[in-house]
Motif scaffolding. Structure first.
Motif, PDB file in Angstrom:
ATOM      1  N   SER A   1       5.367   6.686  -0.286  1.00 42.70           N
ATOM      2  CA  SER A   1       4.334   6.428   0.729  1.00 42.70           C
ATOM      3  C   SER A   1       4.048   4.939   0.829  1.00 42.70           C
ATOM      4  O   SER A   1       3.776   4.291  -0.189  1.00 42.70           O
ATOM      5  N   HIS A   2       4.135   4.450   2.044  1.00 46.81           N
ATOM      6  CA  HIS A   2       3.873   3.030   2.267  1.00 46.81           C
ATOM      7  C   HIS A   2       3.228   2.823   3.631  1.00 46.81           C
ATOM      8  O   HIS A   2       3.190   3.728   4.472  1.00 46.81           O
ATOM      9  N   SER A   3       2.763   1.596   3.812  1.00 47.88           N
ATOM     10  CA  SER A   3       2.248   1.186   5.107  1.00 47.88           C
ATOM     11  C   SER A   3       2.478  -0.307   5.230  1.00 47.88           C
ATOM     12  O   SER A   3       2.929  -0.953   4.277  1.00 47.88           O
TER      13      SER A   3
ATOM     14  N   CYS B   1       1.330  -3.774   1.769  1.00 50.74           N
ATOM     15  CA  CYS B   1       1.265  -2.320   1.818  1.00 50.74           C
ATOM     16  C   CYS B   1      -0.105  -1.893   1.323  1.00 50.74           C
ATOM     17  O   CYS B   1      -0.584  -2.387   0.300  1.00 50.74           O
TER      18      CYS B   1
ATOM     19  N   PHE C   1      -1.128   0.989   0.118  1.00 51.16           N
ATOM     20  CA  PHE C   1      -1.256   2.026  -0.910  1.00 51.16           C
ATOM     21  C   PHE C   1      -1.668   1.403  -2.244  1.00 51.16           C
ATOM     22  O   PHE C   1      -1.267   0.276  -2.556  1.00 51.16           O
TER      23      PHE C   1
ATOM     24  N   HIS D   1       0.282  -1.227  -4.689  1.00 55.56           N
ATOM     25  CA  HIS D   1       1.529  -1.768  -4.161  1.00 55.56           C
ATOM     26  C   HIS D   1       1.435  -3.259  -3.834  1.00 55.56           C
ATOM     27  O   HIS D   1       2.380  -4.016  -4.084  1.00 55.56           O
TER      28      HIS D   1
ATOM     29  N   LEU E   1       4.323  -5.911  -3.071  1.00 54.47           N
ATOM     30  CA  LEU E   1       4.718  -5.425  -1.738  1.00 54.47           C
ATOM     31  C   LEU E   1       3.939  -6.204  -0.679  1.00 54.47           C
ATOM     32  O   LEU E   1       3.023  -5.703  -0.022  1.00 54.47           O
TER      33      LEU E   1
HETATM   34 CU   LIG Z   1       3.584   0.868  -0.551  1.00 59.21          CU
END
Ligand SMILES: [Cu+2]
Length: 228
Positions: free
Chosen positions: A80-82, A130, A132, A135, A140
Motif C-alpha cells: 500500500s502506497h500513495s 508516501c 502510509f 514510509h 519513500l
Molecule cells: Cu508507501
C-alpha cells in the motif's frame, strides 16, 4: 516432397542471396521494426515513477526533471502506497489544500492497474512522499525539479527525523487516476526470457545459418545432377 533439380537450381540464387545478405540491418525484418517508433510517440511527454517496486521503500526515480506541460505518472506496487505533495521544510505532511494527493493504492501483486498522473505547471521544486505510516521516514520521498539549495538529500534527512507521517484525510486531488499509461518493467523474475523476439539479432543469425545450409545442400545436389 520431391523437387526436380531444375526447381532447386532456380531457387539457388534466392538462397545464396539470403546467405550472402550481409548485415542484419539490411534485412526487411529489422528495418520494419525500427520504423514505427518515431511515428507513435505521444504528443505529451510522460515520465514514469514507480512507488515501492520490489518491496523497496523508494520512488524510482526519486529525482525527476520535468518540463512545464509534461506529465509524471506514479505507478504503485504492493502492498500500500500513495504519493502526497509536501513542503520542503515539512517532509512527511501534506503541503495543504492546494497540494496533490493520489489516494491510497493497495495492490496484491505486480503494479496496480491504475496510476496517478500529475501535470507539471511550473519549474518550482515539487516535494513528494508516501502517506502510509513509516514510509516517508524510511525514505519513500522524492522531488520533481530540485534546485541548488533545496536538495533531495536534505529533504530525505529531514524526513528521517520526523516523529510520524501525516496521512492525508482529504480525497484524492491534483492529478488524474486512470489506467496505467506507460509500460512498466516487471520484476526481474518475471520479465527475463531466453526466447529471442522475432527480428532480434539472434533469430536473424539463426535464419541466416539455415539459409546457408540450404544453399550448400542445393548446390551440391545441383552439381551432382548436372554431372550425372
Ligand atoms: Cu508507501
Amino acid at each position: 516432397m520431391i523437387l526436380s533439380p531444375t526447381v532447386l537450381l532456380l531457387s539457388l540464387p534466392l538462397a545464396l542471396a539470403q546467405y550472402g545478405g550481409g548485415s542484419p540491418a539490411a534485412s526487411p525484418t529489422t528495418s520494419s521494426t525500427s520504423a514505427p517508433a518515431s511515428t507513435t510517440a505521444p504528443s505529451v511527454s510522460i515520465q514514469t515513477v514507480t512507488v515501492g517496486e520490489n518491496n523497496q521503500l523508494v520512488f524510482n526515480p526519486d529525482t525527476i526533471t520535468a518540463a512545464v506541460g509534461s506529465e509524471v505518472e506514479f505507478i504503485f506496487f504492493p502492498p500500500s502506497h500513495s504519493v502526497v505533495q509536501a513542503a520542503f521544510d515539512a517532509p512527511c505532511q501534506p503541503i495543504g489544500n492546494n497540494g496533490f494527493y493520489s489516494g491510497a493504492f493497495t495492490t496484491s501483486s505486480g503494479s496496480n492497474a491504475n496510476s496517478f498522473t500529475i501535470t507539471i505547471n511550473d519549474t518550482n521544486p515539487i516535494w513528494i512522499f508516501c502517506g502510509f505510516p513509516g514510509h516517508c521516514e524510511a525514505g519513500l520521498v522524492g522531488v520533481i525539479n530540485p534546485n541548488a539549495s533545496q536538495t533531495l538529500s536534505l529533504f530525505k534527512a529531514a524526513a528521517a527525523k520526523v516523529s510520524s507521517t501525516t496521512d492525508p484525510t482529504f480525497a484524492p486531488q491534483g492529478g488524474v487516476i486512470g489506467p496505467v499509461q506507460a509500460a512498466v518493467s516487471a520484476s526481474p523474475s518475471s520479465s527475463v526470457s531466453a526466447t529471442p523476439k522475432p527480428g532480434s539479432a539472434s533469430e536473424i543469425k539463426g535464419s541466416t545459418l539455415w539459409a546457408g545450409l540450404l544453399a550448400t545442400v542445393v548446390t551440391a545436389w545441383g552439381i551432382a545432377e548436372l554431372m550425372a
